[in-house]
Write an enzyme that holds these catalytic residues in place. Structure first.
Site, mmCIF file in Angstrom:
data_model
loop_
_atom_site.group_PDB
_atom_site.id
_atom_site.type_symbol
_atom_site.label_atom_id
_atom_site.label_comp_id
_atom_site.label_asym_id
_atom_site.label_seq_id
_atom_site.Cartn_x
_atom_site.Cartn_y
_atom_site.Cartn_z
ATOM 1 C CE LYS A 88 -0.734 0.014 5.011
ATOM 2 N NZ LYS A 88 0.087 1.200 5.296
ATOM 3 C CD GLN A 125 -3.375 -5.255 8.307
ATOM 4 O OE1 GLN A 125 -2.398 -5.061 9.017
ATOM 5 N NE2 GLN A 125 -3.311 -5.133 6.987
ATOM 6 N NE ARG A 151 1.417 -7.618 11.204
ATOM 7 C CZ ARG A 151 1.158 -6.839 10.164
ATOM 8 N NH1 ARG A 151 1.972 -5.848 9.861
ATOM 9 N NH2 ARG A 151 0.087 -7.036 9.413
#
Length: 741
Positions: A32, A250, A603
């Site tokens: 992004k 998220q 992660r």
């Protein structure tokens, strides 16, 4: 070759979007930031948009800096005019220019959490509120929630009419805002609220910024709250060129006021919105992504997307369940030590993630025993340390004489013999005459009953006025050094001569280094801007990416980061998901926990370890927990686990989703199931010692000491050491890892 050729098709579509609202649903690790920076470059290079007409808003200083650096590389310097900043720093810049339009001084102070607590403590005392019944942090939390929803003290009072608790909160809220106004100070929520208030009260100011920011981009849009949504909507109201990037999967900051509806309902607010999904992940392996996809797909409140990668399947997800949390800690420490010894990992590759900060203790103990270097993110923030807050309070008083909190903090630091009675008389005089505490100090000669304290108060005022006179021609570093020396702060710590005092002196030197770095990097350095930069710094911004230590942090702190190896620990129902989310009447609470798990899993870049314990000590009580439902969601095709653990435990479907076993049932299940059998290990005898009786040695935990005895046993040498602080300790040489000094 064009810089845009490296983008995949959906990324290219997003980066080359020109006008109108656009929602980019960017899955974890899908690039992004790459899309945001390329769009800025595309607008400037291909569409001729002036750089100063672009506003890019992020949530952390770290992300803002990274974005600016990337754009700089692509368009060779034009990025300097692009306004890339966090929500809070954007609002500060606007308010510094125009806040006087709504009754504040432009030299306002930004109060941190500790400052807020000090203010609230005084208010509770003044209003005779029993803080055993209503904690200061309770009022601060309620006020923050109200501000996030743009609810004023007056509106809060009106809505809570007839409700004693709500009326009490409204009373405290009103006094709190009054106190901030008197100090010419804003808390973090106010930075946003007052900007919206400014735009509402002064349409010409809003129009000025609407013209300035014709193209607006917002990163991490799923984390925005109501006031941030309002701010962005007002700025984009004229040209509607609003480009938002986020991932509803998220959204994990509901407790801070984040409103997931902002991203889920974006198309309803902006009906002509174009939606683009970024689903190719560049960070993780497919096994890790499959685990994440399967966990998150159970949420109802989400926009569907499925992450995939070209990185290959990679290692399966490792799962281990232990009898106790003690064994869990031993396993994690042992796994890291073994892999580092084998040269497969570095310490800096590894991250330990957990649901609550309290879970770090067990890992800390095991890491100390195994000589594993580690760093905990989320401990005491550097800027929250006493000596740093003291010196910053001096700088705040020099910059903003209306800051009562700062002036009161340092009036007797270092000690000047100014008693509490004198301070109270000064405050009473200030309240009576409607002036600041510092202005009352300047008129100390007119305060009745001040007596012998007058000379000391006047000496303090002279010191501050002298430092103020130097502000114009001193750098921030020089001014800070002058404060340290002129106040006698350094001398007092040097005279103390303790290890703690030495550490505090090192912290002061670090603050001076920070000031020097600021002076060097800022275009137009000023004390006000320095204080602003310090106030807006986040703990996660200071994380060293190349540090050679294992990182430990909560899952909330880990968002936005990535690590080659991740240990996701405490995977039990009651720990993660939390007990409160399981029993909550609001199903969105459990959905937020599931999103938090999704964030933790994604992660990991190369390897993911999930660990759990049947028995865990929580708040002094032993808890027997079932395996986390999130682990149950992961398909066994991607899970390398203790197969007997999965076979012996019924699935969620077999138990029934609504079934919540009692603690007695949990205990019976835990002990009926086959206990985890830890590997037996033998202590390896040290091959000779580098020290002998009488030598001074150092231990990683106990510090420095003198060896008083060494006994050779069959298994190992037993070493007795008289440590300076910890006293006499006996230990095996292999475990002690003593180093001769």
């Amino acid at each position: 070759m064009s810089i845009f050729d490296s983008l995949n098709p959906p990324q290219y579509q997003a980066a080359t979007h020109y006008e109108g609202p656009l929602l980019v649903l960017a899955g974890a690790g899908s690039g992004k930031t790459r899309v945001l920076t390329h769009r800025i470059a595309w607008l400037i290079r291909e569409k001729g948009v002036n750089p100063w007409n672009i506003l890019a808003i992020t949530f952390t200083n770290k992300a803002a800096g990274e974005m600016r650096d990337r754009v700089d590389q692509m368009i060779e310097g034009d990025a300097q005019s692009v306004w890339v900043a966090t929500f809070h720093s954007t609002c500060v810049r606007i308010l510094r220019r125009f806040i006087d339009r709504i009754g504040y001084g432009n030299h306002f102070t930004i109060y941190d959490t500790d400052d807020q607590k000090s203010i609230m403590k005084g208010i509770c005392k003044r209003l005779q509120i029993d803080t055993k019944q209503y904690k200061e942090r309770f009022f601060l939390s309620e006020i923050s929630a109200a501000k996030n929803e743009l609810i004023t003290p007056e509106a809060y009072e009106k809505a809570g009419k007839g409700d004693f608790r709500a009326e009490k909160i409204a009373q405290v809220y009103r006094e709190y805002q009054k106190e901030l106004k008197a100090c010419n100070a804003l808390d973090f929520d106010d930075l946003l609220v007052k900007t919206v208030e400014l735009f509402s009260a002064c349409p010409e100011v809003l129009e000025n910024y609407q013209e300035r920011f014709r193209f607006i981009m917002v990163d991490e849009y799923q984390d925005t709250n109501t006031v941030q949504f309002k701010l962005v909507s007002m700025l984009a109201g004229k040209y509607r060129n609003l480009f938002v990037v986020g991932d509803d999967d998220q959204s994990i900051y509901k407790f801070r006021g984040a409103n997931i509806a902002n991203i889920l309902n974006f198309e309803e607010v902006f009906p002509d919105t174009r939606v683009i999904r970024l689903e190719q992940n560049y960070r993780s392996t497919q096994h890790i992504l499959t685990a994440a996809n399967e966990v998150i797909r159970h949420n109802a409140g989400r926009k569907s997307k499925t992450l995939w990668t070209a990185n290959g399947d990679g290692e399966p997800v490792h799962f281990r369940m232990f009898a106790t949390s003690f064994e869990e800690g031993e396993y994690v420490a042992g796994a890291i030590s073994a892999k580092v010894r084998q040269g497969k990992w570095n310490y800096g590759d590894c991250a330990i993630l957990y649901r609550t900060n309290a879970q770090s203790r067990m890992f800390e103990e095991k890491f100390l025993m195994n000589n594993i270097p580690y760093k905990i993110v989320g401990g005491i923030n550097f800027y929250a340390r006493k000596e740093i807050k003291d010196l910053l309070a001096y700088l705040k008083t020099i910059d903003n004489g209306s800051d009562n909190l700062a002036a009161r903090r340092i009036i007797n630091v270092p000690k000047r013999g100014i008693g509490a009675a004198s301070v109270n008389r000064v405050q009473e005089y200030a309240d009576e005459h409607g002036i600041s505490f510092y202005d009352a100090l300047r008129n100390a000669g007119e305060i009745p009953g001040i007596g012998r304290g007058l000379a000391r108060l006047e000496s303090f005022v002279t010191l501050i006025q002298t430092l103020r006179s130097k502000q114009e021609f001193y750098s921030v570093k020089e001014l800070l050094e002058d404060v340290v020396e002129q106040t006698g702060y350094r001398l007092e710590l040097q005279a103390e001569g303790t290890e703690e005092a030495k550490e505090r002196l090192e912290n002061i030197d670090e603050l001076i280094s920070k000031a020097a770095a600021y002076d060097e990097s800022a275009e137009e350095p000023s004390l006000q801007d320095f204080l602003e930069e310090v106030a807006l710094v986040a703990d996660i911004d200071s994380l060293e990416e190349d540090g050679e230590h294992v990182v430990m942090m909560t899952l909330h702190s880990a968002k936005g980061l990535e690590f080659p190896v991740v240990f996701l620990t405490g995977m039990e129902d009651g720990m993660f998901p939390s007990y409160l989310s399981i029993v909550s009447d609001d199903p969105t609470d459990l959905e937020e926990e599931r999103r938090l798990c999704y964030v933790g899993i994604t992660r990991a870049m190369k390897e993911l370890y999930l660990t759990a314990a049947r028995q865990r000590m929580v708040r002094g009580e032993i808890h027997y927990n079932r395996l986390s439902r999130f682990v149950e969601d992961i398909p066994k095709e991607v899970l390398a686990s203790q197969e007997e653990t999965r076979r012996e435990r019924p699935s969620l479907a077999e138990r029934g989703q609504e079934s919540k076993p009692s603690p007695r049932q949990q205990a019976r299940e835990a002990f009926q199931s086959r206990a985890f059998q830890p590997k037996q290990f033998a202590v390896k005898k040290s091959q000779g010692l580098s020290y002998e009786v009488g030598d001074t040695v150092r231990h990683i935990k106990f510090g420095q000491g003198v060896v008083t005895a060494i006994t050779e046993g069959g298994r190992d040498y037993e070493v007795t050491v008289n440590f300076e602080k910890a006293g006499v300790k006996k230990m095996f040489a292999s475990f002690a890892k003593l180093q001769k000094v």
